[in-house]
Design an enzyme around this catalytic site. Structure first.
Site, PDB file in Angstrom:
ATOM      1  N   TYR A 157      82.213 -40.032  -5.492  1.00  0.00           N
ATOM      2  CA  TYR A 157      82.205 -39.547  -6.877  1.00  0.00           C
ATOM      3  C   TYR A 157      81.295 -40.354  -7.808  1.00  0.00           C
ATOM      4  O   TYR A 157      81.098 -39.957  -8.954  1.00  0.00           O
ATOM      5  CB  TYR A 157      83.629 -39.571  -7.440  1.00  0.00           C
ATOM      6  CG  TYR A 157      84.571 -38.670  -6.686  1.00  0.00           C
ATOM      7  CD1 TYR A 157      84.516 -37.290  -6.852  1.00  0.00           C
ATOM      8  CD2 TYR A 157      85.494 -39.190  -5.794  1.00  0.00           C
ATOM      9  CE1 TYR A 157      85.364 -36.455  -6.139  1.00  0.00           C
ATOM     10  CE2 TYR A 157      86.350 -38.361  -5.081  1.00  0.00           C
ATOM     11  CZ  TYR A 157      86.277 -36.989  -5.258  1.00  0.00           C
ATOM     12  OH  TYR A 157      87.115 -36.162  -4.558  1.00  0.00           O
TER      13      TYR A 157
ATOM     14  N   HIS B  26      81.601 -36.240 -13.722  1.00  0.00           N
ATOM     15  CA  HIS B  26      82.942 -36.680 -14.122  1.00  0.00           C
ATOM     16  C   HIS B  26      83.013 -38.205 -14.261  1.00  0.00           C
ATOM     17  O   HIS B  26      83.932 -38.717 -14.880  1.00  0.00           O
ATOM     18  CB  HIS B  26      83.954 -36.212 -13.072  1.00  0.00           C
ATOM     19  CG  HIS B  26      85.169 -35.534 -13.643  1.00  0.00           C
ATOM     20  ND1 HIS B  26      85.270 -35.066 -14.936  1.00  0.00           N
ATOM     21  CD2 HIS B  26      86.370 -35.241 -13.062  1.00  0.00           C
ATOM     22  CE1 HIS B  26      86.463 -34.517 -15.119  1.00  0.00           C
ATOM     23  NE2 HIS B  26      87.151 -34.622 -14.001  1.00  0.00           N
TER      24      HIS B  26
ATOM     25  N   ASN C 125      92.699 -37.409 -13.169  1.00  0.00           N
ATOM     26  CA  ASN C 125      93.836 -36.707 -13.765  1.00  0.00           C
ATOM     27  C   ASN C 125      95.088 -37.568 -13.890  1.00  0.00           C
ATOM     28  O   ASN C 125      96.058 -37.155 -14.520  1.00  0.00           O
ATOM     29  CB  ASN C 125      94.157 -35.439 -12.962  1.00  0.00           C
ATOM     30  CG  ASN C 125      93.028 -34.434 -13.046  1.00  0.00           C
ATOM     31  OD1 ASN C 125      92.045 -34.622 -13.755  1.00  0.00           O
ATOM     32  ND2 ASN C 125      93.152 -33.348 -12.304  1.00  0.00           N
TER      33      ASN C 125
ATOM     34  N   ASP D  16      83.545 -37.825 -19.880  1.00  0.00           N
ATOM     35  CA  ASP D  16      82.640 -36.672 -19.878  1.00  0.00           C
ATOM     36  C   ASP D  16      83.228 -35.561 -20.737  1.00  0.00           C
ATOM     37  O   ASP D  16      84.445 -35.458 -20.875  1.00  0.00           O
ATOM     38  CB  ASP D  16      82.426 -36.174 -18.443  1.00  0.00           C
ATOM     39  CG  ASP D  16      83.729 -35.721 -17.783  1.00  0.00           C
ATOM     40  OD1 ASP D  16      84.698 -36.517 -17.757  1.00  0.00           O
ATOM     41  OD2 ASP D  16      83.801 -34.581 -17.305  1.00  0.00           O
TER      42      ASP D  16
ATOM     43  N   ASN E 102      91.850 -33.272 -18.442  1.00  0.00           N
ATOM     44  CA  ASN E 102      93.101 -33.767 -17.864  1.00  0.00           C
ATOM     45  C   ASN E 102      93.224 -35.284 -17.886  1.00  0.00           C
ATOM     46  O   ASN E 102      94.326 -35.821 -17.969  1.00  0.00           O
ATOM     47  CB  ASN E 102      93.269 -33.241 -16.432  1.00  0.00           C
ATOM     48  CG  ASN E 102      93.529 -31.747 -16.421  1.00  0.00           C
ATOM     49  OD1 ASN E 102      94.177 -31.212 -17.309  1.00  0.00           O
ATOM     50  ND2 ASN E 102      93.008 -31.061 -15.425  1.00  0.00           N
TER      51      ASN E 102
END
Length: 194
Positions: free
Chosen positions: A17, A22, A71, A96, A117
């Protein structure tokens, strides 16, 4: 401590990631730590933390990247706030934002989570939405691409050209909030670009 600020970049852990939209909040944390020549260490609160100062003799900064997924960012943020004795008025969350065009920034405190979230979970864990947010624009996906997939994609080649400037501008915005307060920082950050 009254002059300590908790600065948290939201994102997802792991190499998969690191370069995704994100994780732009965590990219800003790397920039803030890099400017001060400090590195991140694992903290029992569930985050990687770099402790440093805005500049010598100024506010202390606790720069953090949660180890949890986006989240469920709230637990590590609340744990760090408790550990360092920092109230929500001295917490800055960098994340973001789909509803802001790529390469733009917006600053705010309080209000809704806008469907984000990570921000929702932080507000729930802190028991209040009244913390500063540095919202880093990533724009909406083109065509019919699902926003959930878009945020987990790496930045495009053309976006990567501008990304270092955006990350640097977001780090500048964090420093302005800490040094001059939210309103003064907004006047600079939200001013039209020449």
């Amino acid at each position: 401590m009254a002059d300590t600020w908790l600065i948290v970049g939201l994102g997802n852990p792991g190499p998969r990631y690191e370069t995704t939209r994100h994780n732009v909040g965590q990219m800003v944390m790397d920039e803030l730590a890099g400017r001060r020549g400090t590195s991140f260490k694992q903290h029992k609160a569930g985050a990687r933390v770099a402790e440093t100062w805005l500049r010598p003799g100024a506010a202390k900064l606790v720069i953090a990247k949660p180890n949890s997924f986006m989240n469920v960012s709230g637990g590590p943020v609340a744990n760090l706030a408790r550990f360092y004795g920092i109230g929500p008025e001295r917490i800055v969350i960098v994340h973001d934002e789909l509803d802001i065009p790529f390469d733009a920034l917006r600053l705010k405190s309080g209000g809704g989570h806008g469907g984000h979230n990570g921000v929702r979970d932080v507000a729930k864990a802190l028991g209040t939405p009244d913390f500063v947010r540095v919202r880093v624009g990533i724009g909406r996906p083109p065509g019919r691409q699902d926003p959930a997939d878009w945020v987990l994609d790496p930045f495009s080649a053309s976006d990567r050209q501008t990304l270092p400037i955006l990350v640097s501008d977001a780090a500048d915005a964090v420093e302005r909030v800490v040094e001059h307060g939210l309103t003064a920082a907004q006047q600079v950050v939200h001013a039209p670009k020449p």
